[in-house]
Structure formats: C-alpha cells, structure tokens
Design a protein around this motif. Structure first.
Motif, PDB file in Angstrom:
ATOM      1  N   GLY A  19       0.876  -1.148  -0.070  1.00 36.19           N
ATOM      2  CA  GLY A  19       0.069   0.047  -0.091  1.00 36.19           C
ATOM      3  C   GLY A  19       1.055   1.361   0.122  1.00 36.19           C
ATOM      4  N   LEU A  20       0.074   2.352   0.217  1.00 38.57           N
ATOM      5  CA  LEU A  20       0.952   3.706   0.157  1.00 38.57           C
ATOM      6  C   LEU A  20       0.172   4.690   0.976  1.00 38.57           C
ATOM      7  CD1 LEU A  20       2.504   5.947  -1.245  1.00 38.57           C
ATOM      8  CD2 LEU A  20       0.350   6.545  -2.752  1.00 38.57           C
ATOM      9  N   ILE A  21       0.684   5.298   1.948  1.00 33.75           N
ATOM     10  CA  ILE A  21       0.504   6.252   2.968  1.00 33.75           C
ATOM     11  C   ILE A  21       0.620   7.620   2.320  1.00 33.75           C
ATOM     12  CG2 ILE A  21       0.738   7.046   5.249  1.00 33.75           C
ATOM     13  CD1 ILE A  21       1.333   4.492   6.276  1.00 33.75           C
ATOM     14  N   GLU A  58      -3.684   6.159  13.545  1.00 29.25           N
ATOM     15  CA  GLU A  58      -4.865   5.346  13.082  1.00 29.25           C
ATOM     16  C   GLU A  58      -4.566   4.312  12.070  1.00 29.25           C
ATOM     17  OE1 GLU A  58      -9.606   5.271  11.861  1.00 29.25           O
ATOM     18  OE2 GLU A  58      -8.763   6.901  12.753  1.00 29.25           O
ATOM     19  N   VAL A  59      -3.934   5.086  10.975  1.00 26.67           N
ATOM     20  CA  VAL A  59      -3.620   4.277   9.527  1.00 26.67           C
ATOM     21  C   VAL A  59      -2.346   3.446   9.951  1.00 26.67           C
ATOM     22  CG1 VAL A  59      -2.320   4.551   7.445  1.00 26.67           C
ATOM     23  CG2 VAL A  59      -4.543   6.216   8.036  1.00 26.67           C
ATOM     24  N   ILE A  60      -1.591   3.737  10.788  1.00 25.53           N
ATOM     25  CA  ILE A  60      -0.127   2.983  11.102  1.00 25.53           C
ATOM     26  C   ILE A  60      -0.753   1.785  11.829  1.00 25.53           C
ATOM     27  CG2 ILE A  60       1.653   2.685  12.490  1.00 25.53           C
ATOM     28  CD1 ILE A  60       2.064   4.401   9.842  1.00 25.53           C
ATOM     29  N   GLN A  61      -1.757   1.841  12.736  1.00 31.31           N
ATOM     30  CA  GLN A  61      -2.321   0.923  13.412  1.00 31.31           C
ATOM     31  C   GLN A  61      -3.030  -0.189  12.670  1.00 31.31           C
ATOM     32  OE1 GLN A  61      -1.669   0.134  16.820  1.00 31.31           O
ATOM     33  NE2 GLN A  61      -2.713  -1.711  16.692  1.00 31.31           N
ATOM     34  N   ASN A  62      -3.875   0.300  11.888  1.00 34.36           N
ATOM     35  CA  ASN A  62      -4.482  -0.530  10.821  1.00 34.36           C
ATOM     36  C   ASN A  62      -3.440  -1.401  10.061  1.00 34.36           C
ATOM     37  OD1 ASN A  62      -7.180   0.362  11.849  1.00 34.36           O
ATOM     38  ND2 ASN A  62      -7.314   1.768  10.321  1.00 34.36           N
ATOM     39  N   LEU A  63      -2.326  -0.834   9.686  1.00 36.20           N
ATOM     40  CA  LEU A  63      -1.433  -1.567   8.769  1.00 36.20           C
ATOM     41  C   LEU A  63      -0.774  -2.574   9.453  1.00 36.20           C
ATOM     42  CD1 LEU A  63       0.187   1.291   6.769  1.00 36.20           C
ATOM     43  CD2 LEU A  63      -1.007  -0.663   5.727  1.00 36.20           C
ATOM     44  N   LYS A  64      -0.563  -2.203  10.871  1.00 40.89           N
ATOM     45  CA  LYS A  64       0.075  -3.354  11.737  1.00 40.89           C
ATOM     46  C   LYS A  64      -0.654  -4.616  11.883  1.00 40.89           C
ATOM     47  CE  LYS A  64       3.591  -0.722  14.030  1.00 40.89           C
ATOM     48  NZ  LYS A  64       4.768  -1.256  13.887  1.00 40.89           N
ATOM     49  N   GLN A  65      -2.045  -4.223  12.286  1.00 37.79           N
ATOM     50  CA  GLN A  65      -2.927  -5.447  12.347  1.00 37.79           C
ATOM     51  C   GLN A  65      -3.257  -6.159  11.018  1.00 37.79           C
ATOM     52  OE1 GLN A  65      -6.453  -3.143  14.019  1.00 37.79           O
ATOM     53  NE2 GLN A  65      -5.314  -3.206  16.191  1.00 37.79           N
ATOM     54  N   SER A  66      -2.969  -5.426   9.910  1.00 37.48           N
ATOM     55  CA  SER A  66      -3.258  -6.178   8.816  1.00 37.48           C
ATOM     56  C   SER A  66      -2.283  -7.261   8.056  1.00 37.48           C
ATOM     57  CB  SER A  66      -3.843  -5.199   7.582  1.00 37.48           C
ATOM     58  OG  SER A  66      -2.529  -4.443   7.015  1.00 37.48           O
ATOM     59  N   GLY A  67      -1.070  -6.861   9.010  1.00 37.49           N
ATOM     60  CA  GLY A  67       0.055  -7.931   8.663  1.00 37.49           C
ATOM     61  C   GLY A  67       0.659  -7.409   7.105  1.00 37.49           C
ATOM     62  N   VAL A  68       0.690  -6.307   6.800  1.00 38.95           N
ATOM     63  CA  VAL A  68       1.018  -5.683   5.478  1.00 38.95           C
ATOM     64  C   VAL A  68       2.552  -6.293   5.361  1.00 38.95           C
ATOM     65  CG1 VAL A  68       1.880  -3.646   6.359  1.00 38.95           C
ATOM     66  CG2 VAL A  68       1.071  -3.612   4.216  1.00 38.95           C
ATOM     67  N   ASP A  69       3.040  -6.687   3.980  1.00 36.78           N
ATOM     68  CA  ASP A  69       3.987  -7.073   3.657  1.00 36.78           C
ATOM     69  C   ASP A  69       5.174  -5.895   3.424  1.00 36.78           C
ATOM     70  OD1 ASP A  69       3.804  -9.930   3.362  1.00 36.78           O
ATOM     71  OD2 ASP A  69       2.341  -9.520   1.963  1.00 36.78           O
ATOM     72  N   GLY A  70       4.470  -4.764   3.246  1.00 36.64           N
ATOM     73  CA  GLY A  70       5.294  -3.481   3.016  1.00 36.64           C
ATOM     74  C   GLY A  70       4.523  -2.297   2.472  1.00 36.64           C
ATOM     75  N   PHE A  71       4.872  -1.187   2.481  1.00 38.20           N
ATOM     76  CA  PHE A  71       4.130  -0.149   1.974  1.00 38.20           C
ATOM     77  C   PHE A  71       5.172   1.148   1.539  1.00 38.20           C
ATOM     78  CE2 PHE A  71       4.182   0.063   6.574  1.00 38.20           C
ATOM     79  CZ  PHE A  71       4.446   1.498   7.040  1.00 38.20           C
ATOM     80  N   ASN A  72       4.691   2.001   0.664  1.00 39.76           N
ATOM     81  CA  ASN A  72       5.544   3.066   0.550  1.00 39.76           C
ATOM     82  C   ASN A  72       4.878   4.500   1.212  1.00 39.76           C
ATOM     83  OD1 ASN A  72       5.198   1.796  -2.901  1.00 39.76           O
ATOM     84  ND2 ASN A  72       6.990   2.427  -1.821  1.00 39.76           N
ATOM     85  N   ILE A  73       5.562   5.386   1.217  1.00 37.71           N
ATOM     86  CA  ILE A  73       5.119   6.750   2.104  1.00 37.71           C
ATOM     87  C   ILE A  73       5.503   7.822   1.106  1.00 37.71           C
ATOM     88  CG2 ILE A  73       5.351   8.080   3.967  1.00 37.71           C
ATOM     89  CD1 ILE A  73       7.128   4.518   4.140  1.00 37.71           C
ATOM     90  N   ASN A 107      10.708   6.193   2.003  1.00 42.33           N
ATOM     91  CA  ASN A 107       9.618   6.091   1.233  1.00 42.33           C
ATOM     92  C   ASN A 107       9.083   4.929   1.023  1.00 42.33           C
ATOM     93  OD1 ASN A 107      11.680   5.145  -0.517  1.00 42.33           O
ATOM     94  ND2 ASN A 107      10.649   6.069  -2.533  1.00 42.33           N
ATOM     95  N   THR A 108       9.770   3.846   1.589  1.00 43.64           N
ATOM     96  CA  THR A 108       9.354   2.225   1.388  1.00 43.64           C
ATOM     97  C   THR A 108       9.700   1.664   2.792  1.00 43.64           C
ATOM     98  OG1 THR A 108      10.088   2.267  -0.883  1.00 43.64           O
ATOM     99  CG2 THR A 108      10.105   0.263   0.291  1.00 43.64           C
ATOM    100  N   VAL A 109       8.659   0.988   3.111  1.00 43.23           N
ATOM    101  CA  VAL A 109       8.876   0.058   4.349  1.00 43.23           C
ATOM    102  C   VAL A 109       8.537  -1.259   4.138  1.00 43.23           C
ATOM    103  CG1 VAL A 109       7.763  -0.327   6.635  1.00 43.23           C
ATOM    104  CG2 VAL A 109       8.118   1.886   6.044  1.00 43.23           C
ATOM    105  N   VAL A 110       9.490  -2.192   4.540  1.00 42.50           N
ATOM    106  CA  VAL A 110       9.275  -3.654   4.478  1.00 42.50           C
ATOM    107  C   VAL A 110       9.144  -4.372   5.810  1.00 42.50           C
ATOM    108  CG1 VAL A 110      10.589  -5.658   3.537  1.00 42.50           C
ATOM    109  CG2 VAL A 110      10.989  -3.513   2.626  1.00 42.50           C
ATOM    110  N   ASN A 111       8.356  -5.214   5.796  1.00 44.30           N
ATOM    111  CA  ASN A 111       7.977  -5.958   6.998  1.00 44.30           C
ATOM    112  C   ASN A 111       8.847  -7.172   7.161  1.00 44.30           C
ATOM    113  OD1 ASN A 111       7.206  -7.686   8.935  1.00 44.30           O
ATOM    114  ND2 ASN A 111       4.866  -7.539   8.535  1.00 44.30           N
TER     115      ASN A 111
END
Length: 279
Positions: free
Chosen positions: A6-8, A46-61, A87-91
């Motif tokens: 995703g993208l934030i 809130e967006v960050i918390q939702n992403l953590k709970q979703s188990g996202v593989d990675g996202f852009n900022i 600009n990029t986060v990896v789980n």
C-alpha cells in the motif's frame, strides 16, 4: 504468495502507484493488492495501527510523511538514516524497516537510456536542494561521480547537502545565475524542484543558452511529461530525460525489497507516459 502492499500519504487519490504495482505483481507472477491509505496528520496513528494489524508485507510513504514515518519504524537502512527520510517500508519478520528508494530509483531510470553517463569523469549540476535533491545527490555520488555541483536560491540549504558526500566526490554551491554562466561545463543537468509543474508550465528554473551540445538535461517533474526546460534543452541540441521514468524505477526498487524479484520494466516507461497523457 498473496502480497499486501500500500501507500500512505495525503492527498494520494491521484497516485499512479496502484496501477504500477498491479503491473509489477502480474509481471512477477504473483497475486496481491496495493491499497491507498490516506489520512491527514490527525489520522496517521490510526492508519499505522490498521496497517500493523493487517500484517502488511510493505508499503510506500509519500508527502507529507516521509520524515514522520521514522518514528513508527523498528529499523532504518543506512541511507534512509543518513537522508532522514523513508519512502519504502518492508515487513522483515514482523519488524518494520525503512528504506529510501528515490535516489537509486532515479539513477536506475537515468542509466536505462544512458548506461554510460555516470562515471568518474562525469560533471553533474543539480538544480535545487530539497528532499528529492538529497536522495539523488547521494545516489549519484555513490556511483563514483567525482564532480557534482549544486545550484539553489538558498546557498545555505545547498551546503546542507554536502555532508551526504562519500569518497572523493567534490561539490561547490552556486546561485542559479552562476549555474547559467557555467552551464557548458556540465555533462548532466538535473532539475529536482517543482518549477515547471502543472499548472505553471511556462516556468523554467534556468536558461540553457550556454549548454553543451549533447549534454543530458533531466527533469523530475512529470506533469507535463515534457516540461518547458526539456523543450528548451532539445532546442539547444541537448539530450533529455523525463521525470516519469524515476517514478517507475523507484517503484521497481521498492518491489524488489518486498519480494526479492527484479523485474525488467523498460517497456513500461512508454506505457506510463500513455497513462499520464490519458491515452
């Protein structure tokens, strides 16, 4: 493997990242989704918390959160730490690690059409000293370029880039007026500001009367595709490099970090141009 990406940012409704990464997912033979997570600064936790709970593989900022996101991460890549932006986060095994792919993505986009351009004999002029300039400056220095000068309205802001140097690279700081005077000394001129972006399409950051024949002029603005600066460069016999290619290649690098897959995306540069033109 079903990817959750995703993208934030804010605002991001116009973003082409979902289109780009849907293409990448198909090219890689994977399944997955790339979603937009938009919110102003009051909604970011809130967006960050939702992403953590979703188990996202990675996202852009993207703007305005490239610096703010650092406070929510477990680890930082060395370059991201030095640049102070992500600009990029990896789980990575449940830990969020931040990277910056803008600079290296830019270099990749440049080396696709001009594979021999960046070497220790290349003389580069960087126009602007903002966030994009910081990433591009460091990435070009890391490619072994020995001379990369910076022109900016605020000389103090330009000088703040100098600690990003590595090795034996040399840089001097100058005004835009000085840059115009010495333009013939440079093989590559990179425009890193928003000057010339829609709706101000008649704006041009410097004049190119003194440019060297067959020098390369690069503009990271991609709306319009061909800025007035690039049009002027062609009129003076220079070669040009469009900004939308950077958008594509920084996404390529992010996708590599999420999946370990290196995709051949040269054919997508024209596809992205058509998309931007609404064709």
């Amino acid at each position: 493997m079903t990817l959750k990406l995703g993208l934030i940012g804010h605002p991001i409704g116009h973003s082409l990242s979902p289109w780009i990464h849907a293409k990448f997912i198909d090219l890689a033979g994977l399944t997955g989704e790339y979603k937009l997570y938009e919110g102003d600064h009051t909604k970011l936790p809130e967006v960050i918390q939702n992403l953590k709970q979703s188990g996202v593989d990675g996202f852009n900022i993207t703007v305005p959160y490239k610096q703010v996101i650092v406070d929510y991460l477990d680890n930082l890549d060395r370059d991201a730490e030095i640049l102070g932006a992500v600009n990029t986060v990896v789980n990575e095994n449940g830990k969020w690690k931040g990277y910056s792919t803008d600079g290296e993505g830019y270099v990749r986009s440049l080396m696709d059409p001009y594979p021999d351009l960046l070497n220790n004999g290349t003389s580069v002029l960087l126009l602007g000293a903002g966030g994009a300039a910081r990433g591009i400056y460091r990435a070009i220095v890391q490619k072994g370029v020995k001379n990369i000068d910076i022109a900016n309205r605020s000389l103090d802001k330009a000088e703040a880039l100098l600690p990003l140097r590595t090795g034996s690279a040399k840089s001097k700081v100058m005004s835009f007026q000085e840059a115009e005077q010495y333009l013939h000394e440079y093989d590559l001129i990179i425009q890193t500001t928003s000057v010339g972006m829609k709706p101000n399409v008649e704006d041009q950051i410097i004049q190119l009367d003194n440019i060297r024949q067959n020098a390369v002029v690069s503009d990271i603005v991609y709306q319009p595709i061909t800025t007035k600066l690039l049009q002027n460069a062609k009129e003076h016999g220079a070669l040009i490099h469009h900004g939308h290619a950077m958008l594509l290649y920084q996404a390529q690098l992010a996708f590599e970090k999420w999946t370990g897959k290196h995709l051949d995306i040269a054919h997508m540069v024209d596809e992205l141009e058509e998309k931007l033109r609404g064709e």
